[in-house]
Write a protein that holds these residues in place. Structure first.
Motif, PDB file in Angstrom:
ATOM      1  N   GLU A 106       0.815  -1.299  -0.048  1.00 52.08           N
ATOM      2  CA  GLU A 106      -0.049   0.069   0.129  1.00 52.08           C
ATOM      3  C   GLU A 106       0.894   1.291  -0.023  1.00 52.08           C
ATOM      4  O   GLU A 106       0.641   2.309  -0.704  1.00 52.08           O
ATOM      5  CB  GLU A 106      -0.839   0.134   1.052  1.00 52.08           C
ATOM      6  CG  GLU A 106      -2.214  -0.765   0.974  1.00 52.08           C
ATOM      7  CD  GLU A 106      -3.476  -0.366   1.882  1.00 52.08           C
ATOM      8  OE1 GLU A 106      -3.206   0.775   2.605  1.00 52.08           O
ATOM      9  OE2 GLU A 106      -4.458  -0.888   1.589  1.00 52.08           O
ATOM     10  N   MET A 107       2.015   1.142   0.759  1.00 59.56           N
ATOM     11  CA  MET A 107       2.794   2.470   0.823  1.00 59.56           C
ATOM     12  C   MET A 107       3.554   2.582  -0.643  1.00 59.56           C
ATOM     13  O   MET A 107       3.661   3.756  -0.889  1.00 59.56           O
ATOM     14  CB  MET A 107       3.780   2.294   1.898  1.00 59.56           C
ATOM     15  CG  MET A 107       3.313   2.231   3.325  1.00 59.56           C
ATOM     16  SD  MET A 107       2.451   3.606   3.761  1.00 59.56           S
ATOM     17  CE  MET A 107       0.448   3.356   3.367  1.00 59.56           C
ATOM     18  N   ASN A 108       3.740   1.613  -1.267  1.00 60.06           N
ATOM     19  CA  ASN A 108       4.279   1.822  -2.599  1.00 60.06           C
ATOM     20  C   ASN A 108       3.293   2.372  -3.462  1.00 60.06           C
ATOM     21  O   ASN A 108       3.440   3.484  -4.285  1.00 60.06           O
ATOM     22  CB  ASN A 108       4.828   0.419  -3.005  1.00 60.06           C
ATOM     23  CG  ASN A 108       6.246   0.230  -2.706  1.00 60.06           C
ATOM     24  OD1 ASN A 108       7.184   1.135  -2.734  1.00 60.06           O
ATOM     25  ND2 ASN A 108       6.499  -1.049  -2.070  1.00 60.06           N
ATOM     26  N   GLN A 109       2.193   1.873  -3.241  1.00 63.47           N
ATOM     27  CA  GLN A 109       0.961   2.454  -4.062  1.00 63.47           C
ATOM     28  C   GLN A 109       0.752   4.182  -3.858  1.00 63.47           C
ATOM     29  O   GLN A 109       0.502   4.769  -4.759  1.00 63.47           O
ATOM     30  CB  GLN A 109      -0.468   1.739  -3.738  1.00 63.47           C
ATOM     31  CG  GLN A 109      -0.399   0.416  -4.453  1.00 63.47           C
ATOM     32  CD  GLN A 109      -1.733  -0.358  -3.979  1.00 63.47           C
ATOM     33  OE1 GLN A 109      -2.128  -0.236  -2.845  1.00 63.47           O
ATOM     34  NE2 GLN A 109      -2.356  -0.864  -4.958  1.00 63.47           N
ATOM     35  N   VAL A 110       0.867   4.545  -2.590  1.00 59.77           N
ATOM     36  CA  VAL A 110       0.750   6.063  -2.141  1.00 59.77           C
ATOM     37  C   VAL A 110       2.086   6.674  -2.858  1.00 59.77           C
ATOM     38  O   VAL A 110       1.668   7.711  -3.516  1.00 59.77           O
ATOM     39  CB  VAL A 110       0.974   6.148  -0.748  1.00 59.77           C
ATOM     40  CG1 VAL A 110       1.183   7.576  -0.491  1.00 59.77           C
ATOM     41  CG2 VAL A 110      -0.269   5.684  -0.119  1.00 59.77           C
ATOM     42  N   ALA A 111       3.072   6.037  -2.696  1.00 62.68           N
ATOM     43  CA  ALA A 111       4.309   6.762  -3.404  1.00 62.68           C
ATOM     44  C   ALA A 111       4.148   7.103  -4.922  1.00 62.68           C
ATOM     45  O   ALA A 111       4.450   7.930  -5.582  1.00 62.68           O
ATOM     46  CB  ALA A 111       5.450   6.151  -3.076  1.00 62.68           C
ATOM     47  N   LYS A 112       3.563   5.734  -5.574  1.00 66.06           N
ATOM     48  CA  LYS A 112       3.292   5.920  -7.075  1.00 66.06           C
ATOM     49  C   LYS A 112       2.153   6.853  -7.594  1.00 66.06           C
ATOM     50  O   LYS A 112       2.406   7.496  -8.516  1.00 66.06           O
ATOM     51  CB  LYS A 112       3.060   4.339  -7.744  1.00 66.06           C
ATOM     52  CG  LYS A 112       3.023   4.472  -9.238  1.00 66.06           C
ATOM     53  CD  LYS A 112       2.778   2.876  -9.468  1.00 66.06           C
ATOM     54  CE  LYS A 112       2.606   2.700 -11.126  1.00 66.06           C
ATOM     55  NZ  LYS A 112       2.304   1.590 -11.376  1.00 66.06           N
ATOM     56  N   LEU A 113       0.994   6.641  -6.602  1.00 63.42           N
ATOM     57  CA  LEU A 113       0.075   7.605  -7.050  1.00 63.42           C
ATOM     58  C   LEU A 113       0.318   9.062  -7.151  1.00 63.42           C
ATOM     59  O   LEU A 113      -0.005   9.817  -7.783  1.00 63.42           O
ATOM     60  CB  LEU A 113      -0.945   7.305  -6.190  1.00 63.42           C
ATOM     61  CG  LEU A 113      -2.214   8.164  -6.123  1.00 63.42           C
ATOM     62  CD1 LEU A 113      -3.349   8.034  -7.539  1.00 63.42           C
ATOM     63  CD2 LEU A 113      -3.236   8.036  -4.896  1.00 63.42           C
ATOM     64  N   THR A 114       1.228   9.593  -6.024  1.00 62.04           N
ATOM     65  CA  THR A 114       1.692  11.050  -5.905  1.00 62.04           C
ATOM     66  C   THR A 114       2.707  11.569  -6.459  1.00 62.04           C
ATOM     67  O   THR A 114       3.230  12.600  -6.600  1.00 62.04           O
ATOM     68  CB  THR A 114       1.820  11.208  -4.086  1.00 62.04           C
ATOM     69  OG1 THR A 114       2.701  10.566  -3.976  1.00 62.04           O
ATOM     70  CG2 THR A 114       0.384  10.769  -3.422  1.00 62.04           C
ATOM     71  N   GLY A 115       3.549  10.493  -7.201  1.00 64.68           N
ATOM     72  CA  GLY A 115       4.879  10.883  -7.951  1.00 64.68           C
ATOM     73  C   GLY A 115       5.982  10.796  -6.912  1.00 64.68           C
ATOM     74  O   GLY A 115       7.147  11.718  -6.952  1.00 64.68           O
ATOM     75  N   GLY A 116       5.763  10.290  -5.521  1.00 64.39           N
ATOM     76  CA  GLY A 116       7.099  10.398  -4.405  1.00 64.39           C
ATOM     77  C   GLY A 116       7.813   9.167  -4.554  1.00 64.39           C
ATOM     78  O   GLY A 116       7.939   8.731  -5.672  1.00 64.39           O
ATOM     79  N   ALA A 117       8.131   8.843  -3.556  1.00 58.61           N
ATOM     80  CA  ALA A 117       9.386   7.796  -3.499  1.00 58.61           C
ATOM     81  C   ALA A 117       9.295   6.982  -2.124  1.00 58.61           C
ATOM     82  O   ALA A 117       8.718   7.955  -1.000  1.00 58.61           O
ATOM     83  CB  ALA A 117      10.834   8.335  -3.715  1.00 58.61           C
ATOM     84  N   VAL A 118       9.445   5.855  -1.933  1.00 60.33           N
ATOM     85  CA  VAL A 118       9.762   5.134  -0.767  1.00 60.33           C
ATOM     86  C   VAL A 118      11.087   5.055  -0.101  1.00 60.33           C
ATOM     87  O   VAL A 118      12.088   4.779  -0.886  1.00 60.33           O
ATOM     88  CB  VAL A 118       9.142   3.834  -0.890  1.00 60.33           C
ATOM     89  CG1 VAL A 118       9.206   2.789   0.221  1.00 60.33           C
ATOM     90  CG2 VAL A 118       7.705   3.808  -1.510  1.00 60.33           C
ATOM     91  N   PHE A 119      11.042   5.248   1.082  1.00 59.85           N
ATOM     92  CA  PHE A 119      12.283   4.967   1.777  1.00 59.85           C
ATOM     93  C   PHE A 119      12.386   4.165   3.029  1.00 59.85           C
ATOM     94  O   PHE A 119      11.414   4.107   3.665  1.00 59.85           O
ATOM     95  CB  PHE A 119      12.765   6.530   2.435  1.00 59.85           C
ATOM     96  CG  PHE A 119      12.931   7.604   1.497  1.00 59.85           C
ATOM     97  CD1 PHE A 119      14.441   7.914   1.030  1.00 59.85           C
ATOM     98  CD2 PHE A 119      12.073   8.052   0.868  1.00 59.85           C
ATOM     99  CE1 PHE A 119      14.549   8.785  -0.086  1.00 59.85           C
ATOM    100  CE2 PHE A 119      12.193   9.169  -0.197  1.00 59.85           C
ATOM    101  CZ  PHE A 119      13.460   9.460  -0.691  1.00 59.85           C
ATOM    102  N   ASP A 120      13.078   3.184   3.090  1.00 58.28           N
ATOM    103  CA  ASP A 120      12.643   2.034   4.009  1.00 58.28           C
ATOM    104  C   ASP A 120      13.776   2.094   5.325  1.00 58.28           C
ATOM    105  O   ASP A 120      15.111   2.094   5.060  1.00 58.28           O
ATOM    106  CB  ASP A 120      13.196   0.695   3.209  1.00 58.28           C
ATOM    107  CG  ASP A 120      12.950  -0.469   3.870  1.00 58.28           C
ATOM    108  OD1 ASP A 120      12.609  -0.338   5.250  1.00 58.28           O
ATOM    109  OD2 ASP A 120      12.629  -1.815   3.172  1.00 58.28           O
ATOM    110  N   ALA A 121      13.085   2.242   6.369  1.00 62.50           N
ATOM    111  CA  ALA A 121      13.771   2.466   7.611  1.00 62.50           C
ATOM    112  C   ALA A 121      13.517   1.214   8.465  1.00 62.50           C
ATOM    113  O   ALA A 121      13.556   1.392   9.597  1.00 62.50           O
ATOM    114  CB  ALA A 121      13.370   3.600   8.358  1.00 62.50           C
TER     115      ALA A 121
END
Length: 502
Positions: free
Chosen positions: A471-486
């Motif tokens: 889901e978090m990858n979907q949010v980033a893709k939808l908004t044109g952002g990126a995912v950072f894994d901590a």
């Protein structure tokens, strides 16, 4: 005699630990990731770990790169300015070359008259101040392409003919403000910048590596400023004490063969470094003049600081922070620490450049099963310590309780006003799955109906704890952002990395 014997035993142990069967480990800038497929034919098994150029340089200087045999950044210029860094480096070999230049949409280049006539950085700055074009560039505190561009522009506009120092940086700041008034897109890496640019029809071009610009899907007209550029030479650098000189020599020899140089040129659009390898026609015939680089770290840091706090378009950053019950304990402590880090607690150069910047608007939106209020801060143009202290105090008081309404909170972030004179972005940090309020599909429909100025605001997602990765990858893709894994690292480091994109 005993000391000599102990030294020999240590060397023997090092050589045993670093046998030829182990991968040759390289701490690298993400720019060289496109070479990984080619390196499989080198005869040396290579293992990469990627980091930002300035952050990686500080790791080496601090002695924190002991797990690696070599570094491979686009440039060693900043690294060479840090006290104690040179002693940690062994052999350095340049592999390829790519200048930082301006690429424009062909129609815009023609409109400006820059599609065949000599153009200087001063010409470009004048056109920028007159709002005749817009561009994107990476953050010089995170990416070498942005750092090189900033140095090149400052050196050319200062017209000093020598390395930049505090006096010339102060004098050239008004002209830098003119130039960067046209910057509408920023990023922490060259690759992500290129991807973001394709989704921004309002941005006319990019200041980036020649290689990135030539590899763009949509053709750009490249402008090579006649007063000079700063180029990346990609030195593969053996670290002192690695014990892997034989593997290093094998890899370097293979990389510098004419055949490999031609393949690098074809695959990555970088210029060959070895004499005698003919340039492909795509590079044109414009002569490249190398501009002077700062010869003191203090000057380099002052230039980056001036860019972040005085020159560039200011930021508007909204942090949507999960403070649900699952964050209780170490997780909420990590969140507090990460936010405090951004108030200036990390005094390293990378940490200093990552803090909330002068002129920045910061909004903190902690949430659980509902929003827990909203805190807005305006960091002043000078003497920001009081406001940074207020943010620090608020962060230290965060507590964890309740459920997790991710999408209600994210929607509240998108309800915030958008200032066209600022870079606006959202950071979403959550440690779990959505348990309350609206669902992802509800947010997707909401986002699709947003006006263009709000839809353009990107969300950078930080995975933490038990986040729903899909889901978090979907949010980033939808908004044109990126995912950072901590999830397996430091939340503070993830926050600092994100700052390069804001």
């Amino acid at each position: 005699m005993k000391r000599a014997l102990s030294a020999l035993l240590l060397v023997a142990a090092s050589l045993t630990a670093c046998s030829a069967d182990e991968p040759f480990r390289i701490l690298a800038g993400s720019e060289v990731a496109d070479l990984e497929p080619l390196l499989k034919e080198s005869g040396v098994e290579v293992e990469f770990t990627y980091t930002g150029t300035l952050d990686g340089a500080e790791q080496v200087a601090r002695g924190d790169a002991g797990d690696y045999d070599a570094t491979w950044f686009s440039s060693n210029r900043y690294l060479s300015l840090i006290d104690g860094a040179r002693e940690r480096l062994s052999t350095q070999t340049k592999i390829m070359n790519s200048p930082v230049v301006l690429g424009l949409k062909p129609a815009k280049a023609a409109e400006l008259g820059w599609d065949g006539t000599p153009v200087t950085w001063s010409d470009i700055a004048t056109a920028a101040a007159a709002n005749r074009f817009t561009f994107g560039m990476t953050n010089p505190a995170s990416s070498n392409s942005g750092f090189s561009a900033l140095v090149g522009v400052a050196a050319a506009l200062s017209d000093a003919g020598e390395a930049l120092d505090a006096r010339t940086i102060s004098a050239v700041t008004p002209r830098l403000k003119e130039f960067f008034s046209a910057q509408k897109l920023t990023s922490g890496s060259s690759g992500w910048l290129a991807d973001a640019y394709t989704a921004r029809p309002d941005v006319d071009g990019l200041v980036n590596y020649e290689s990135v610009l030539l590899g763009m899907r949509d053709k750009l007209t490249l402008v090579y400023p006649s007063d000079g550029v700063v180029s990346a030479d990609y030195p593969l650098t053996l670290l002192a004490g690695s014990g892997r000189k034989e593997q290093y020599d094998t890899l370097v020899a293979w990389l510098r063969t004419p055949e490999t140089q031609r393949r690098i040129m074809t695959a990555t659009h970088r210029r060959p470094i070895v004499p005698g390898v003919a340039l492909a026609p795509e590079f044109g015939s414009a002569p490249l003049v190398e501009l002077p680089f700062p010869n003191r770290r203090s000057a380099a840091d002052e230039l980056i600081g001036a860019y972040l706090n005085e020159v560039r378009v200011p930021a508007r950053a909204v942090f949507v922070l999960d403070t649900s019950g699952s964050m209780e304990g170490d997780r909420i402590d990590s969140l507090r620490t990460a936010l405090v880090t951004l108030t200036g607690a990390d005094t390293s150069a990378y940490g200093t450049f990552s803090r909330f910047r002068n002129r920045e608007q910061v909004t903190l939106l902690p949430f659980a099963d509902r929003l827990k209020g909203q805190q807005d801060y305006q960091v002043p143009a000078s003497n920001p310590e009081t406001v940074l202290g207020q943010i620090k105090g608020y962060a230290e008081g965060l507590s964890a309780d309740g459920g997790t309404a991710i999408y209600d909170a994210l929607r509240a972030a998108y309800e915030q006003p958008v200032d066209p004179g600022r870079y606006s972005s959202i950071v979403l940090m959550t440690d779990g799955e959505n348990t309350d309020g609206s669902e992802y599909l509800d947010f997707q429909l909401y986002h699709q109906a947003l006006p263009p100025e709000k839809k353009a605001v990107r969300t950078f997602v930080v995975l933490f704890g038990d986040s729903d990765v899909d889901e978090m990858n979907q949010v980033a893709k939808l908004t044109g952002g990126a995912v950072f894994d901590a999830r397996n690292g430091s939340l503070a480091e993830a926050f600092k990395e994100i700052r390069g994109y804001q």
